[in-house]
Design an enzyme around this catalytic site. Sequence first.
Site, mmCIF file in Angstrom:
data_model
loop_
_atom_site.group_PDB
_atom_site.id
_atom_site.type_symbol
_atom_site.label_atom_id
_atom_site.label_comp_id
_atom_site.label_asym_id
_atom_site.label_seq_id
_atom_site.Cartn_x
_atom_site.Cartn_y
_atom_site.Cartn_z
ATOM 1 C CB VAL A 35 -0.796 -0.035 1.226
ATOM 2 C CG1 VAL A 35 -1.897 1.146 1.175
ATOM 3 C CG2 VAL A 35 -1.775 -1.217 1.156
ATOM 4 C CG ASP A 37 5.183 0.173 -1.995
ATOM 5 O OD1 ASP A 37 5.326 0.789 -1.067
ATOM 6 O OD2 ASP A 37 5.438 -0.926 -2.170
ATOM 7 C CB SER A 40 -2.285 4.901 -8.757
ATOM 8 O OG SER A 40 -2.973 3.765 -8.264
ATOM 9 N N PRO A 114 -4.196 -3.768 -6.700
ATOM 10 C CG PRO A 114 -6.465 -4.127 -6.040
ATOM 11 C CD PRO A 114 -5.136 -4.490 -6.933
ATOM 12 C CG ASN A 167 7.972 5.143 -6.666
ATOM 13 O OD1 ASN A 167 8.627 5.919 -7.572
ATOM 14 N ND2 ASN A 167 6.610 5.097 -6.262
ATOM 15 N N GLY A 475 -41.904 -35.080 5.389
ATOM 16 C CA GLY A 475 -42.850 -36.082 5.147
ATOM 17 C C GLY A 475 -42.077 -36.833 3.628
ATOM 18 C CB SER A 544 -30.114 -33.423 -0.554
ATOM 19 O OG SER A 544 -31.708 -33.174 -0.666
#
Length: 637
Positions: A35, A37, A40, A114, A167, A475, A544
């Site tokens: 996050v 770094d 974008s 992300p 970076n 039933g 089931s």
Amino acid sequence: MTAYRPDALVAEDIDAYLAGHAAKTMLRFITCGSVDDGKSTLIGRLLYDSRAIFEDQLAALEADSARVGTQGTNIDFALLVDGLTAEREQGITIDVAYRFFATERRKFIVADTPGHEQYTRNMVTGASTADCAVILIDARKGVLTQTRRHSYLANLVGIREIVLAVNKMDLVGYDQSVFDSIVEEYRAFAASIGIDRFTAIPLSGLTGANVTERADAMPWYAGPTLLQHLEVVPVDTDRAATRPFRLPVQWVNRPDLDFRGFAGMIAAGSVSVGERVRIVPSGRTTQVARIIGADGERTRAVAGEAVTVTLADEVDCSRGDVIAAADSPPAIADQFVATIVWLADQPMVQGRGYWLKLGTQMVNATVQPPRYVIDVNTQAELSATTLELNDIGVAEVYCDRQIVFEPYADGVDLGGFILIDRATNATVAAGMIDQALRRSGDVHWQSIDVTREAHASQKGQSPRVLWFTGLSGSGKSTIANLVERKLHALGRHSFLLDGDNIRHGLNRDLDFSEAGRIENVRRVGEVARLMADAGLIVLTAFISPFRAERDMVRGMLPVGEFVEIFVDTPLAVAEARDVKGLYAKARAGQIADFTGISSPYEAPARPDIRIDTTRETPETAAERIVEHVIGIWSPDL
């Protein structure tokens, strides 16, 4: 600012320009890391410096930058790719943002993925089609957990071109020692996970240093800028071209009686008219008669091209088959060892049927408890009973029929798959086949002379499975027993499998947990299928509770042989009956995972027959079911 184009483009040069643009290679790459770094911002800088934004976009960017209060520059480059409102509000990337740009040498599609662990699945989505991964590291923070996680995932999905982008060098005074220390730390980690080479570049997305232009502030760095390196990175189609020919069939093109073509994108290798090919899994061989591409008929096609081929012989070939080099076909199997990245919020359920989609093939599959889950920080193999969100594990996968495959290391197109929840159609996992299980190749289906059709003909009936489902006390057993009595009186050959009776023998080892219930239904489904093969009318009376497992059993049988009968009784009515006293025990906490109380019941969305026990007696319900049996299956009676 205008979009990238030659400054002196004139009308007569347009065709030549477009032809040259189309001839450029395409590089797909992702940016990933922890996050904040600067992923974008870096992509925004690339778009800006490569002149890939228009004047109106630039004006909007400047206005947005002023609104969010950008400091140190009049442009916030991250806003070019952080398109979601939530992303702009929080200053983080949530979704995968794809952007296109081009230079004179190459075209690019970049995916900004992300950094949050919560969105690891989004990162895997972006990485699945990438040729290169740009792993960003904040020079102030060094190698972090997400750096390791994303590097591991990039390597796992087959990305072999790694760029280590250190970076924010401007925030550490462009200090070479900081850069060198980070590179050495990353090199040691990379070697431990099988990354044998990478390209390290010191840069600043904010100032543009070493992004598209060399930085005067870092004279100690003699390597390429990021853009220069991306312009020469080998793309996957280069490697795919050297492998044997593979064409997964997407569609059988039959516009008229005279033409029958097989359309798809060539996954690997090349093919020429007249070349011998093999249809897998059938194994039939033939020759390529014609090849038709987007530009018309041709004599040869290569990896990455979408084509339609026609064959010299009338062989059976349909969607999901693979047309391959005759002397080097892919393998087939129904059981695999695979590395799986779990992407769903809900954990993997042992024995639950999922759709497995591999290329153009779709089969039902179950995942066994993982052999181990991988700790991406230490590469330790940890024991686990299931796979949770973002887990990476190695497990065995069983399919309901053989599929065409290659190990993921040999080819992504026939080695990578996704798992899809049958009830919601949500993608729950991404997987990479490591190898087929040996027993998959050693166990063969034995051909039997007396077929299921012969068994049914001998009994004078069509086999069916009448699957009664509903809450405890609804039933089901009562109605199923009445139906079998009536069928027996009519001379029908039938057998009733009751839930309680089965748990006294075949399924006595199973508990009532979700996994136990799923395995209970799977075993009963297999037994019911075998009985149907013997020509019987099989009645099953089980709660089931899950749609996915009922659909799984339906998929085991030929179309029309599975009849889902929903004995629809409201919970309050079923609980009021409480013949066995189970609801009272469940309410008192003495029974865990009790359907309707502490475990869910998923009612059929479109049952073949619905019985409303508040309006219909068991006797009339049984008569209606038998009438359905006689009317549809035995029109001669």
